[in-house]
Design a protein around this motif. Structure first.
Motif, mmCIF file in Angstrom:
data_model
loop_
_atom_site.group_PDB
_atom_site.id
_atom_site.type_symbol
_atom_site.label_atom_id
_atom_site.label_comp_id
_atom_site.label_asym_id
_atom_site.label_seq_id
_atom_site.Cartn_x
_atom_site.Cartn_y
_atom_site.Cartn_z
ATOM 1 N N HIS A 1 1.188 -1.185 0.127
ATOM 2 C CA HIS A 1 -0.103 -0.048 0.057
ATOM 3 C C HIS A 1 1.107 0.939 -0.580
ATOM 4 C CE1 HIS A 1 -3.610 2.171 1.797
ATOM 5 N NE2 HIS A 1 -3.031 2.236 0.981
ATOM 6 N N ILE A 2 1.123 2.333 -1.028
ATOM 7 C CA ILE A 2 2.078 2.937 -1.436
ATOM 8 C C ILE A 2 1.613 3.781 -2.131
ATOM 9 C CG2 ILE A 2 4.159 3.904 -2.779
ATOM 10 C CD1 ILE A 2 4.996 0.593 -2.428
ATOM 11 N N ASN A 3 1.062 5.520 -1.671
ATOM 12 C CA ASN A 3 0.001 6.495 -2.398
ATOM 13 C C ASN A 3 1.041 7.031 -3.230
ATOM 14 O OD1 ASN A 3 -2.200 5.100 -1.181
ATOM 15 N ND2 ASN A 3 -1.773 6.225 0.234
ATOM 16 N N HIS A 4 2.060 7.064 -2.638
ATOM 17 C CA HIS A 4 3.299 8.435 -3.300
ATOM 18 C C HIS A 4 4.244 7.655 -3.500
ATOM 19 C CE1 HIS A 4 5.295 12.059 -3.638
ATOM 20 N NE2 HIS A 4 4.393 13.135 -3.830
ATOM 21 N N SER A 5 5.220 8.467 -4.495
ATOM 22 C CA SER A 5 6.722 7.834 -4.721
ATOM 23 C C SER A 5 8.112 7.975 -3.968
ATOM 24 C CB SER A 5 7.205 8.176 -6.211
ATOM 25 O OG SER A 5 7.218 9.510 -6.356
ATOM 26 N N ARG B 1 10.953 -10.622 -4.519
ATOM 27 C CA ARG B 1 10.770 -10.849 -6.251
ATOM 28 C C ARG B 1 11.311 -11.955 -6.996
ATOM 29 N NH1 ARG B 1 12.801 -5.696 -7.224
ATOM 30 N NH2 ARG B 1 14.928 -6.959 -7.921
ATOM 31 N N GLU B 2 12.930 -12.330 -6.435
ATOM 32 C CA GLU B 2 13.045 -13.248 -7.326
ATOM 33 C C GLU B 2 13.106 -14.681 -6.613
ATOM 34 O OE1 GLU B 2 17.974 -12.342 -5.435
ATOM 35 O OE2 GLU B 2 18.168 -11.197 -7.151
ATOM 36 N N ALA B 3 12.361 -14.651 -5.264
ATOM 37 C CA ALA B 3 11.767 -16.187 -5.688
ATOM 38 C C ALA B 3 10.303 -15.982 -5.473
ATOM 39 C CB ALA B 3 11.855 -16.372 -3.347
ATOM 40 N N GLY B 4 10.114 -15.388 -6.924
ATOM 41 C CA GLY B 4 8.461 -15.896 -6.923
ATOM 42 C C GLY B 4 7.302 -15.047 -6.896
ATOM 43 N N ALA B 5 7.594 -14.437 -5.615
ATOM 44 C CA ALA B 5 6.407 -13.473 -5.038
ATOM 45 C C ALA B 5 6.009 -12.567 -6.056
ATOM 46 C CB ALA B 5 6.945 -12.628 -3.720
ATOM 47 N N THR B 6 4.475 -12.748 -6.734
ATOM 48 C CA THR B 6 4.249 -11.599 -7.354
ATOM 49 C C THR B 6 3.854 -10.343 -6.363
ATOM 50 O OG1 THR B 6 2.868 -12.879 -8.661
ATOM 51 C CG2 THR B 6 1.829 -11.282 -8.868
ATOM 52 N N LEU B 7 4.046 -8.826 -6.404
ATOM 53 C CA LEU B 7 4.419 -7.949 -6.160
ATOM 54 C C LEU B 7 3.291 -7.190 -6.421
ATOM 55 C CD1 LEU B 7 7.839 -7.441 -5.449
ATOM 56 C CD2 LEU B 7 6.422 -8.339 -4.023
ATOM 57 N N LEU B 8 2.115 -6.940 -6.381
ATOM 58 C CA LEU B 8 1.071 -5.381 -6.422
ATOM 59 C C LEU B 8 1.589 -4.418 -5.540
ATOM 60 C CD1 LEU B 8 -1.684 -8.460 -7.613
ATOM 61 C CD2 LEU B 8 0.289 -7.335 -8.665
ATOM 62 N N ASN B 9 0.823 -3.169 -5.950
ATOM 63 C CA ASN B 9 0.069 -2.393 -4.652
ATOM 64 C C ASN B 9 -1.456 -1.867 -5.531
ATOM 65 O OD1 ASN B 9 1.243 0.014 -3.708
ATOM 66 N ND2 ASN B 9 0.507 0.895 -4.726
ATOM 67 N N GLN B 10 -1.326 -1.176 -4.206
ATOM 68 C CA GLN B 10 -2.917 -0.118 -3.878
ATOM 69 C C GLN B 10 -2.456 0.731 -3.559
ATOM 70 O OE1 GLN B 10 -6.103 -2.758 -2.407
ATOM 71 N NE2 GLN B 10 -4.814 -2.576 -0.271
ATOM 72 N N SER B 11 -3.533 1.757 -4.008
ATOM 73 C CA SER B 11 -3.411 2.967 -3.776
ATOM 74 C C SER B 11 -4.371 3.520 -3.081
ATOM 75 C CB SER B 11 -2.832 3.599 -4.872
ATOM 76 O OG SER B 11 -1.043 3.190 -4.598
ATOM 77 N N VAL B 12 -4.876 4.589 -2.546
ATOM 78 C CA VAL B 12 -6.086 5.027 -2.447
ATOM 79 C C VAL B 12 -5.695 6.754 -2.893
ATOM 80 C CG1 VAL B 12 -7.755 6.145 -0.462
ATOM 81 C CG2 VAL B 12 -6.438 4.079 -0.143
ATOM 82 N N LEU B 13 -6.939 7.179 -3.328
ATOM 83 C CA LEU B 13 -6.451 9.399 -4.183
ATOM 84 C C LEU B 13 -6.663 9.982 -3.137
ATOM 85 C CD1 LEU B 13 -5.810 9.957 -6.743
ATOM 86 C CD2 LEU B 13 -8.762 10.174 -7.357
ATOM 87 N N LEU B 14 -6.258 10.368 -2.393
ATOM 88 C CA LEU B 14 -5.628 11.360 -1.428
ATOM 89 C C LEU B 14 -6.063 12.878 -1.894
ATOM 90 C CD1 LEU B 14 -3.644 8.930 0.813
ATOM 91 C CD2 LEU B 14 -6.832 9.603 0.604
ATOM 92 N N ARG B 15 -7.143 13.513 -1.237
ATOM 93 C CA ARG B 15 -6.898 14.805 -2.069
ATOM 94 C C ARG B 15 -5.477 15.345 -1.130
ATOM 95 N NH1 ARG B 15 -10.041 19.683 -0.261
ATOM 96 N NH2 ARG B 15 -11.539 18.780 1.048
ATOM 97 N N GLY B 16 -4.539 16.806 -1.890
ATOM 98 C CA GLY B 16 -3.110 16.801 -1.149
ATOM 99 C C GLY B 16 -2.450 16.183 -1.137
ATOM 100 N N VAL B 17 -2.314 15.107 -1.347
ATOM 101 C CA VAL B 17 -1.178 13.629 -0.710
ATOM 102 C C VAL B 17 -0.837 13.622 -2.505
ATOM 103 C CG1 VAL B 17 -0.228 11.560 -0.705
ATOM 104 C CG2 VAL B 17 -2.196 12.949 1.172
ATOM 105 N N ASN B 18 -2.269 12.591 -3.695
ATOM 106 C CA ASN B 18 -1.638 11.883 -4.889
ATOM 107 C C ASN B 18 -2.528 12.473 -5.751
ATOM 108 O OD1 ASN B 18 -3.447 10.363 -3.908
ATOM 109 N ND2 ASN B 18 -2.119 8.754 -4.080
ATOM 110 N N ASP B 19 -3.403 13.673 -5.819
ATOM 111 C CA ASP B 19 -4.302 14.005 -6.350
ATOM 112 C C ASP B 19 -4.528 15.271 -7.697
ATOM 113 O OD1 ASP B 19 -3.945 15.899 -4.556
ATOM 114 O OD2 ASP B 19 -5.926 16.971 -4.889
ATOM 115 N N SER B 20 -2.955 14.508 -8.337
ATOM 116 C CA SER B 20 -2.055 15.177 -9.568
ATOM 117 C C SER B 20 -1.495 14.351 -10.575
ATOM 118 C CB SER B 20 -1.283 16.644 -9.883
ATOM 119 O OG SER B 20 0.258 15.743 -8.784
ATOM 120 N N ASN B 21 -2.113 14.195 -11.650
ATOM 121 C CA ASN B 21 -0.764 13.284 -12.687
ATOM 122 C C ASN B 21 0.348 13.107 -13.019
ATOM 123 O OD1 ASN B 21 -3.714 14.627 -14.766
ATOM 124 N ND2 ASN B 21 -3.154 12.628 -14.759
#
Length: 335
Positions: free
Chosen positions: A224-228, A243-263
């Motif tokens: 859960h990562i919202n900003h770089s 990653r090298e052991a074969g685990a799939t790595l995904l990310n989910q974010s929440v769109l948050l005003r004042g945090v990541n609400d720009s392109n």
């Protein structure tokens, strides 16, 4: 049954990091060299939902900048005290889907275990900030009931470990749970949803690598990562063995005003995730939990941001824009 494993006598570094986290707003604001005028409202908000920030995570915050995107997710503020009729304490209807304490059966083929009420950080927008963990989490005593339910439902092929944060539990306890799940023949995958490695990268221990990727169950880690700026060098390095052991790595974010609400912010996040072999998965509209009104981004703006992302990035870097709606059998696409 859940197997007994050897005791661990030495406290792991990640647990020490959690124990030493900032929990007092006065100390946190002083460390970050912020205006002391923030203190009265921060203290009031923290009485309802406490502050918790590991020091290594706090080190990623720009000192003296009240608009830092990590800080905005973690600092209690007066806006949390506002009430709105559309925001409530169970915004996604978790409690109605509980089959045994801490076991939620919302979606076909997938079942979620709330394994712990503890987290690495107290994110101010968290949709479970009011969740009754004391009575509704699958602690050690409840796991046997959950395992019996899973064994009886052969349509369930994937188990999701959630919380709180499942990685707040020790490797010994989690390894025992994974071993018990392995014995249920119709299960094929185990998915862990965790923010803890973002705040405390040393949580990704060799022992975790062994039990998570050594199982017959296909391992999926959803961060859960919202900003770089949350992607530290330490996190990138800690993910390499998984990653090298074969685990799939995904990310989910929440769109948050004042945090990541720009392109720019969303594009930079997707690029930084992929540079660390993490695939952007979901971008959630805010779950309307009481205390998080100030984080909401209007849906029209969210759709416009997503449309521009599709134009700017290759498709595999564009997360699905979704919302979770009480009673629905899946997350709903917004556009």
């Amino acid at each position: 049954m859940i197997h007994r494993t050897e005791s661990v006598w030495q406290t792991p570094p990640w647990q020490i990091s959690l124990a030493n986290a900032f929990t007092q707003v006065d100390e946190f604001i002083e460390y970050l060299e912020l205006d002391k005028k923030l203190l009265p409202e921060a203290r009031m908000a923290a009485r309802q939902f406490g502050l918790k920030v590991p020091r290594a995570f706090a080190a990623l915050i720009e000192k003296g900048n009240p608009d830092d995107p990590i800080l905005r997710q973690l600092l209690p503020i007066g806006a949390e005290l506002a009430r709105h009729p559309a925001f409530n304490r169970d915004p996604v209807g978790d409690l109605a889907t509980e089959q045994t304490p801490g076991m939620l059966h919302k979606y076909h083929g997938r079942l979620l275990l709330v394994t712990s009420g503890a987290c690495g950080t107290n994110c101010r927008y968290c949709f479970r900030r009011h969740y009754p963990y004391s009575s509704s989490s699958a602690g050690r005593d409840q796991w046997q009931h959950a395992l019996a339910y899973i064994a009886a439902h052969k349509e369930v092929t994937e188990i999701i470990l959630s919380g709180g944060d499942p990685l707040a539990l020790s490797d010994t306890r989690l390894a025992g749970l994974i071993q018990a799940l392995e014995e249920i023949p119709h299960l094929t995958r185990v998915r862990i949803h965790s923010r803890l490695p973002v705040a405390v990268p040393e949580r990704l221990t060799p022992k975790l690598l062994k039990w998570f990727t050594g199982s017959r169950l296909t391992p999926v880690l959803v961060l859960h990562i919202n900003h770089s700026s949350e992607i530290s060098d330490a996190l990138g390095s800690a993910l390499v063995p998984l990653r090298e052991a074969g685990a799939t790595l995904l990310n989910q974010s929440v769109l948050l005003r004042g945090v990541n609400d720009s392109n720019k912010q969303l594009s930079e996040l997707s690029e930084a995730l992929f540079a660390n072999s993490i695939l952007p998965y979901y971008l959630h509209l805010l779950d309307r939990v009481e205390g998080a009104t100030h984080f909401e981004v209007p849906e029209d703006h969210a759709k416009e941001l997503h449309r521009t992302l599709r134009e700017q990035l290759p498709g595999y870097l564009v997360p699905k824009l979704v919302r979770e709606t009480t009673g629905e059998k899946a997350k709903l696409p917004v556009c």
